[in-house]
Design a protein around this motif. Structure first.
Motif, PDB file in Angstrom:
ATOM      1  N   GLU A  40       0.837  -1.205   0.000  1.00 46.47           N
ATOM      2  CA  GLU A  40       0.000   0.000   0.000  1.00 46.47           C
ATOM      3  C   GLU A  40       0.873   1.256   0.000  1.00 46.47           C
ATOM      4  O   GLU A  40       0.567   2.241  -0.688  1.00 46.47           O
ATOM      5  CB  GLU A  40      -0.922  -0.004   1.224  1.00 46.47           C
ATOM      6  CG  GLU A  40      -2.161  -0.861   1.062  1.00 46.47           C
ATOM      7  CD  GLU A  40      -3.146  -0.695   2.193  1.00 46.47           C
ATOM      8  OE1 GLU A  40      -4.317  -0.373   1.922  1.00 46.47           O
ATOM      9  OE2 GLU A  40      -2.745  -0.898   3.350  1.00 46.47           O
ATOM     10  N   LEU A  43       2.324   1.677  -3.421  1.00 50.47           N
ATOM     11  CA  LEU A  43       1.320   2.195  -4.356  1.00 50.47           C
ATOM     12  C   LEU A  43       1.101   3.691  -4.154  1.00 50.47           C
ATOM     13  O   LEU A  43       1.005   4.452  -5.119  1.00 50.47           O
ATOM     14  CB  LEU A  43       0.004   1.435  -4.173  1.00 50.47           C
ATOM     15  CG  LEU A  43      -1.142   1.836  -5.099  1.00 50.47           C
ATOM     16  CD1 LEU A  43      -0.779   1.546  -6.553  1.00 50.47           C
ATOM     17  CD2 LEU A  43      -2.418   1.090  -4.717  1.00 50.47           C
ATOM     18  N   LEU A  61      -0.451  -3.412  -7.630  1.00 50.34           N
ATOM     19  CA  LEU A  61      -1.846  -3.730  -7.278  1.00 50.34           C
ATOM     20  C   LEU A  61      -2.046  -5.234  -7.148  1.00 50.34           C
ATOM     21  O   LEU A  61      -2.757  -5.707  -6.245  1.00 50.34           O
ATOM     22  CB  LEU A  61      -2.792  -3.163  -8.336  1.00 50.34           C
ATOM     23  CG  LEU A  61      -2.991  -1.644  -8.325  1.00 50.34           C
ATOM     24  CD1 LEU A  61      -3.635  -1.184  -9.632  1.00 50.34           C
ATOM     25  CD2 LEU A  61      -3.867  -1.235  -7.142  1.00 50.34           C
ATOM     26  N   LEU A  64      -0.483  -6.331  -3.909  1.00 55.23           N
ATOM     27  CA  LEU A  64      -1.280  -5.805  -2.805  1.00 55.23           C
ATOM     28  C   LEU A  64      -2.574  -6.603  -2.630  1.00 55.23           C
ATOM     29  O   LEU A  64      -2.909  -7.031  -1.515  1.00 55.23           O
ATOM     30  CB  LEU A  64      -1.592  -4.328  -3.054  1.00 55.23           C
ATOM     31  CG  LEU A  64      -2.580  -3.662  -2.087  1.00 55.23           C
ATOM     32  CD1 LEU A  64      -2.094  -3.756  -0.653  1.00 55.23           C
ATOM     33  CD2 LEU A  64      -2.816  -2.201  -2.485  1.00 55.23           C
ATOM     34  N   GLY A  65      -3.304  -6.792  -3.712  1.00 54.11           N
ATOM     35  CA  GLY A  65      -4.571  -7.513  -3.634  1.00 54.11           C
ATOM     36  C   GLY A  65      -4.404  -8.939  -3.156  1.00 54.11           C
ATOM     37  O   GLY A  65      -5.170  -9.427  -2.314  1.00 54.11           O
ATOM     38  N   LYS A  77     -11.910  -5.996  -0.428  1.00 45.38           N
ATOM     39  CA  LYS A  77     -10.958  -4.994  -0.915  1.00 45.38           C
ATOM     40  C   LYS A  77      -9.855  -5.663  -1.726  1.00 45.38           C
ATOM     41  O   LYS A  77      -9.386  -5.116  -2.727  1.00 45.38           O
ATOM     42  CB  LYS A  77     -10.349  -4.219   0.252  1.00 45.38           C
ATOM     43  CG  LYS A  77      -9.499  -3.034  -0.197  1.00 45.38           C
ATOM     44  CD  LYS A  77      -9.013  -2.198   0.979  1.00 45.38           C
ATOM     45  CE  LYS A  77      -8.165  -1.020   0.508  1.00 45.38           C
ATOM     46  NZ  LYS A  77      -7.667  -0.216   1.651  1.00 45.38           N
ATOM     47  N   SER A  80     -11.319  -6.332  -5.200  1.00 51.47           N
ATOM     48  CA  SER A  80     -11.431  -5.104  -6.001  1.00 51.47           C
ATOM     49  C   SER A  80     -10.054  -4.610  -6.441  1.00 51.47           C
ATOM     50  O   SER A  80      -9.904  -4.061  -7.540  1.00 51.47           O
ATOM     51  CB  SER A  80     -12.162  -4.014  -5.213  1.00 51.47           C
ATOM     52  OG  SER A  80     -11.428  -3.627  -4.061  1.00 51.47           O
ATOM     53  N   THR A  81      -9.039  -4.826  -5.594  1.00 50.39           N
ATOM     54  CA  THR A  81      -7.668  -4.440  -5.953  1.00 50.39           C
ATOM     55  C   THR A  81      -7.143  -5.311  -7.087  1.00 50.39           C
ATOM     56  O   THR A  81      -6.489  -4.826  -8.020  1.00 50.39           O
ATOM     57  CB  THR A  81      -6.743  -4.544  -4.726  1.00 50.39           C
ATOM     58  OG1 THR A  81      -7.244  -3.707  -3.673  1.00 50.39           O
ATOM     59  CG2 THR A  81      -5.331  -4.095  -5.078  1.00 50.39           C
ATOM     60  N   GLU A  84      -8.689  -4.171 -10.301  1.00 54.27           N
ATOM     61  CA  GLU A  84      -8.005  -2.986 -10.829  1.00 54.27           C
ATOM     62  C   GLU A  84      -6.669  -3.378 -11.458  1.00 54.27           C
ATOM     63  O   GLU A  84      -6.286  -2.851 -12.501  1.00 54.27           O
ATOM     64  CB  GLU A  84      -7.785  -1.966  -9.711  1.00 54.27           C
ATOM     65  CG  GLU A  84      -7.227  -0.650 -10.206  1.00 54.27           C
ATOM     66  CD  GLU A  84      -7.037   0.387  -9.112  1.00 54.27           C
ATOM     67  OE1 GLU A  84      -6.459   1.450  -9.417  1.00 54.27           O
ATOM     68  OE2 GLU A  84      -7.445   0.126  -7.960  1.00 54.27           O
TER      69      GLU A  84
END
Length: 218
Positions: A40, A43, A61, A64-65, A77, A80-81, A84
């Motif tokens: 995070e 990013l 991303l 992270l996801g 979350k 959704s990451t 993206e």
């Protein structure tokens, strides 16, 4: 003066790399919450850069996801990451497989899972992991005929691309597909093939025993 200029040149384009590397280390240590925090931060630093590259942002991303999902703290979350990330990494098959799998397992969203895994197969129609996952989702979605077509294709690909036996799970899901269509002879044959490759395959043991018992009672 040179060091001041160097620091100016690095920010924020270079500093995100430090957090990215820290995140990778934490991820390797299976400290997924800490890894997610570092990703995070990476990013956030990268987003300050006016000269962004979709491939770099997508990679951050993605990491992270996936860390979020494995930490189990915020699945929604994390998904959704990853979605993206998928918009930024349009050619990344591994990302598409992971996203499809998590949508299938965590959200039971067969429709969206099939859409994402099709994207992976559009890139590489012979990707064994993508074919197996597509077949598995189709079985659970009660699209037996379509599942059989995909899984039998997976067997052919595996047989031509490796000297090893096809994955045992391929035959397990073939067995489930045939069982759903009440083609019990083919179902039994595939459960047995699964057990020939992996005699400890729990699902095949249970489903085969249950099917044989039901057929005996009938």
């Amino acid at each position: 003066q040179y060091l001041e200029q160097l620091e100016t040149d690095i920010k924020p384009r270079g500093f995100y790399i430090i957090s990215l590397l820290k995140g990778k280390y934490m991820d390797h240590q299976k400290k997924f919450s800490e890894a997610a925090s570092e990703f995070e931060k990476a990013l956030s630093l990268y987003n300050q850069d006016a000269k962004q590259e979709s491939s770099v942002k997508g990679n951050i991303l993605f990491r992270l996801g996936w860390a979020m999902i494995r930490s189990r703290k915020n699945i929604d979350k994390g998904i959704s990451t990853l979605e993206e990330a998928n918009d930024n990494l349009v050619e990344n098959i591994d990302l598409k497989i992971k996203l499809s799998q998590i949508l299938f397992q965590e959200k039971q969203d067969n429709k969206k899972s099939l859409k994402i895994i099709k994207q992976a197969l559009d890139i590489d129609s012979n990707n064994v992991d993508a074919l197996l996952l597509q077949g598995k989702i189709l079985v659970k979605d009660k699209q037996g005929k379509e599942a059989i077509e995909v899984l039998e294709r997976s067997v052919k690909v595996q047989c031509t691309s490796t000297d090893e036996f096809p994955k045992s799970s391929t035959f397990f899901y073939l067995g489930q597909a045939f069982e759903g269509l009440k083609e019990f002879k083919k179902c039994i044959l595939n459960y047995k093939k699964c057990l020939q490759i992996d005699q400890n395959h729990f699902g095949a043991c249970i489903y085969l025993a249950n099917l044989l018992a039901n057929l005996a009672e009938g």
